[in-house]
Design an enzyme around this catalytic site. Structure first.
Site, PDB file in Angstrom:
ATOM      1  N   CYS A 223       0.825  -1.217   0.000  1.00  0.00           N
ATOM      2  CA  CYS A 223       0.000   0.000   0.000  1.00  0.00           C
ATOM      3  C   CYS A 223       0.859   1.267   0.000  1.00  0.00           C
ATOM      4  O   CYS A 223       1.546   1.561   0.983  1.00  0.00           O
ATOM      5  CB  CYS A 223      -0.914  -0.045   1.226  1.00  0.00           C
ATOM      6  SG  CYS A 223      -1.795   1.482   1.576  1.00  0.00           S
TER       7      CYS A 223
ATOM      8  N   CYS B  98       0.045   3.759   2.770  1.00  0.00           N
ATOM      9  CA  CYS B  98       0.527   3.246   4.061  1.00  0.00           C
ATOM     10  C   CYS B  98       1.989   3.634   4.271  1.00  0.00           C
ATOM     11  O   CYS B  98       2.389   4.011   5.374  1.00  0.00           O
ATOM     12  CB  CYS B  98       0.380   1.729   4.130  1.00  0.00           C
ATOM     13  SG  CYS B  98      -1.325   1.155   4.094  1.00  0.00           S
TER      14      CYS B  98
END
Length: 140
Positions: free
Chosen positions: A67, A70
């Site tokens: 991600c 993230c």
């Protein structure tokens, strides 16, 4: 939780209830300071212990290695952990490694940060944001 002594580098197991208090190294007796970085959660048992035993609010970042957002929020969580070291614990749960925890909390998008107070979910936010925005949105 396992903490390295800043003086002698010995690993010390500190009960979650004492993570933000003044624990001492079992070998050299140096004070172990509260965690000033996000704690990686490695098992469901470790997660349960943290939520159940923490004496301060716990911010859990649900993330995954693939991600991009993230990775963008990771330094912000580091900053949040540094500024809130005595008042809160910041932890990270890899949704790929611990899918049961993510499923239990209905994580549908990442990064999602959930604030736990007294063993219950108090608030959640999703998306990449600054440490200040995380703290503000979670009312830390």
């Amino acid at each position: 939780m396992i903490f390295d002594c800043p003086s002698c580098k010995t690993q010390n197991r500190v009960p979650v209830a004492r993570v933000t208090s003044r624990a001492h190294c079992g070998k050299c007796k140096t004070a172990l300071t509260p965690p000033d970085r996000p704690l990686a959660i490695h098992s469901e048992a470790e997660f349960e212990e943290l939520i159940r035993e923490a004496q301060v609010p716990v911010v859990v970042d649900f993330w995954a290695d693939w991600c991009g957002p993230c990775h963008a929020v990771a330094p912000e969580l580091e900053a949040l952990a540094r500024t809130k070291a005595k008042d809160a614990i910041v932890a990270k749960v890899d949704t790929e490694a611990l899918p049961n925890i993510a499923g239990r909390f209905g994580i549908r998008s990442i990064p999602t940060m959930i604030l736990f107070r007294e063993q219950r979910e108090a608030k959640r936010v999703s998306g990449a944001m600054t440490a200040q925005a995380i703290a503000s949105n979670l009312a830390l």
